[in-house]
Design an enzyme around this catalytic site. Structure first.
Site, PDB file in Angstrom:
ATOM      1  N   GLU A   1      -1.681  32.130   1.449  1.00 49.46           N
ATOM      2  CA  GLU A   1      -0.436  31.367   1.613  1.00 49.46           C
ATOM      3  C   GLU A   1      -0.856  29.927   1.857  1.00 49.46           C
ATOM      4  O   GLU A   1      -1.344  29.589   2.931  1.00 49.46           O
ATOM      5  CB  GLU A   1       0.364  31.905   2.814  1.00 49.46           C
ATOM      6  CG  GLU A   1       0.902  33.310   2.616  1.00 49.46           C
ATOM      7  CD  GLU A   1       1.957  33.413   1.533  1.00 49.46           C
ATOM      8  OE1 GLU A   1       2.492  32.359   1.126  1.00 49.46           O
ATOM      9  OE2 GLU A   1       2.243  34.528   1.073  1.00 49.46           O
TER      10      GLU A   1
ATOM     11  N   SER B   1      -4.533  25.477   4.123  1.00 48.33           N
ATOM     12  CA  SER B   1      -4.496  24.507   3.030  1.00 48.33           C
ATOM     13  C   SER B   1      -5.019  25.116   1.735  1.00 48.33           C
ATOM     14  O   SER B   1      -5.804  26.064   1.743  1.00 48.33           O
ATOM     15  CB  SER B   1      -5.349  23.290   3.393  1.00 48.33           C
ATOM     16  OG  SER B   1      -6.725  23.657   3.394  1.00 48.33           O
ATOM     17  N   THR B   2      -4.583  24.545   0.625  1.00 44.79           N
ATOM     18  CA  THR B   2      -5.054  24.981  -0.691  1.00 44.79           C
ATOM     19  C   THR B   2      -6.569  24.785  -0.790  1.00 44.79           C
ATOM     20  O   THR B   2      -7.290  25.638  -1.312  1.00 44.79           O
ATOM     21  CB  THR B   2      -4.317  24.191  -1.793  1.00 44.79           C
ATOM     22  OG1 THR B   2      -2.934  24.573  -1.755  1.00 44.79           O
ATOM     23  CG2 THR B   2      -4.866  24.496  -3.172  1.00 44.79           C
TER      24      THR B   2
ATOM     25  N   CYS C   1       4.287  23.964   5.475  1.00 44.95           N
ATOM     26  CA  CYS C   1       4.031  24.044   4.029  1.00 44.95           C
ATOM     27  C   CYS C   1       5.354  24.005   3.278  1.00 44.95           C
ATOM     28  O   CYS C   1       5.428  23.546   2.146  1.00 44.95           O
ATOM     29  CB  CYS C   1       3.240  25.309   3.705  1.00 44.95           C
ATOM     30  SG  CYS C   1       3.907  26.795   4.445  1.00 44.95           S
TER      31      CYS C   1
END
Length: 476
Positions: A249, A228-229, A283
């Site tokens: 990523e 996750s970001t 994603c």
């Protein structure tokens, strides 16, 4: 390999440290998300395990880098053959611990094996400038020790996609599988011991302490993280203290722009599948579908009809397209988004109920034109719930598609290739497809713009991302 392959033992799971299986005093286990049953016990690594693995990786790296590129390549190609010989066992474990249906577990294994071969067969570039009296050479040398942090949505594929470029370029790697899907990754690395010297490829399983121990350790030169970001920002923050290289990523909020000239009967089912593939837990899944207002109602009807045909169930049942949400935390998050959609009284075109019984199942949901600032549009749901949005001009569609912190993937759908190709070049994303989505190719770079990541993986630039650039001014 064929007859020389000795099958792996899938009854017990261990860390792999310095070429041997290593158990821990404390164990934990994940849950089969389709049945609620316990998966096998896996280690909970200690700081001592981390230290031992780090020292082994550092020792092994010097010798591994000294071996020829061709020999490292041969070892990885033999590893790919061995993974292929264990295809069904890996696929079975993916169904059991990840929850994905058989057809997609098999797809993941095929692409995982293909990626080892594709990445391993690429060549690292070297550039030379010849001048009188000197040759200037630019070459790529290994970084050293790399930590790979693997997520739970494609646990085998995303591991092999890091292992192959890292090892072929002369680095050593410590793999940390997700605590939600640890078993397959541990077996992948255990299998690797037959092909690589001790310490070259290791695996550590653990709880929430393990990631920070690995990312803050002074030995690794690089962290390759997929997830996750939110977590990616934490990884970068920790890595900054020792100036580790990072490849991140991260999340995506992928738009599809559907033009008014598409063949609705052909395109709507494809959009439905790319939105609900892996139960929306990719994603790169389609997260926002922008449909031209002239065809909106017809498209919506066709997409609902196509979505109703997508069978939800346990991965071994025949014909299943969608498995459960992978873990309880994600299940609660997606359920929270469902509640939010209902509280906001958004227009639900296809209401996916939450079936009773064991397993984290949620049926697919389509929401008709929620506001652009709603959570459903602005956030990455990572579950089977998709907003269908309408637009009137291409300029507006592009502007809205780009109005996000994310920039991972996107697709343009049109009956005119010329129009679609032109629109594709206006999208701010790492990968843009025309009349398809989620088509991957190991020969080209993959990465995100904006908060979808830093750096790229795969392709020649993926190899280079595991290297230092070195320029040599050599005398003739």
């Amino acid at each position: 390999m064929g007859s020389t392959h000795h099958p792996l033992d899938w009854s017990s799971y261990a860390n792999v440290i310095d070429g041997r299986l290593s158990s821990t005093a404390q164990v934990r286990h994940s849950i089969n998300p389709a049945t609620g049953e316990d998966n096998p016990d896996v280690p909970v690594s200690t700081q001592d395990d981390v230290e031992e693995a780090m020292q082994a990786a550092k020792r092994a790296q010097v010798g591994w880098a000294a071996i020829s590129y061709e020999d490292r390549r041969k070892a990885l190609l033999a590893f790919a053959d061995a993974v292929e010989a264990e295809f069904k066992a890996f696929s079975d474990m993916l169904i059991r611990e990840q929850g994905k249906p058989r057809q997609f577990a098999d797809f993941e294994m095929n692409i995982a094996i293909k990626w080892i071969r594709t990445m391993t067969n690429l060549d690292l570039p070297t550039h030379k400038i010849e001048e009188e009296g000197k040759t200037i050479v630019t070459r790529y040398t290994p970084l050293g020790v790399v930590v790979a942090i693997i997520p739970w949505n494609y646990p085998i594929f995303l591991a092999t996609g890091k292992i192959a470029p890292c090892l072929v370029t002369g680095n050593t790697m410590i793999v940390k599988p997700s605590p939600f899907t640890p078993c397959g990754g541990l077996k992948l690395v255990e299998l690797g011991q037959r092909f690589f010297p001790p310490g070259v490829l290791q695996a550590l399983s653990g709880d929430d302490n393990l990631g920070p121990w690995l990312t803050s350790h002074p030995i690794p030169a690089k962290i390759s993280f997929t997830g996750s970001t939110f977590t990616g920002k934490k990884v970068m923050e920790t890595a900054s203290k020792t100036l580790k290289r990072v490849t991140l990523e991260l999340g995506g909020n992928d738009p599809a722009i559907v033009c008014e000239d598409v063949d609705i009967a052909d395109v709507a089912p494809k959009i439905a599948q790319f939105a609900f593939l892996n139960t929306g837990q990719i994603c790169l899944a389609l997260k926002r579908v922008y449909v031209h207002e002239r065809i909106f109602e017809d498209f919506k009807a066709a997409m609902i009809a196509a979505t109703r045909l997508l069978k939800v169930g346990e991965g071994n049942e025949p014909g299943v397209f969608m498995g459960p949400i992978q873990n309880k935390m994600q299940y609660e998050r997606v359920k929270g988004l469902y509640e939010h959609v209902k509280e906001e009284k958004l227009d639900i075109s296809l209401e996916g109920d939450i079936p009773s019984g064991s397993g984290y199942f949620i049926n697919p949901t389509i929401v008709d034109r929620p506001p652009e600032n709603s959570r459903l549009v602005a956030e990455e749901p990572f579950g089977p719930i998709v907003p269908l949005l309408s637009y009137s001009t291409y300029e507006e569609a592009i502007s809205r598609a780009n109005d996000t912190h994310y920039g991972l993937g996107a697709s343009i759908w049109s009956g005119s290739s010329e129009r679609a190709n032109e629109l594709a070049q206006k999208i701010q994303a790492g990968t843009v497809w025309v009349n398809t989505h989620f088509h991957l190719d190991g020969r080209v770079p993959f990465g995100g713009h904006k908060e979808s990541g830093i750096g790229t993986e795969w392709g020649v630039s993926g190899l280079v991302s595991y290297c230092n650039s070195q320029t040599l001014f050599l005398e003739k």
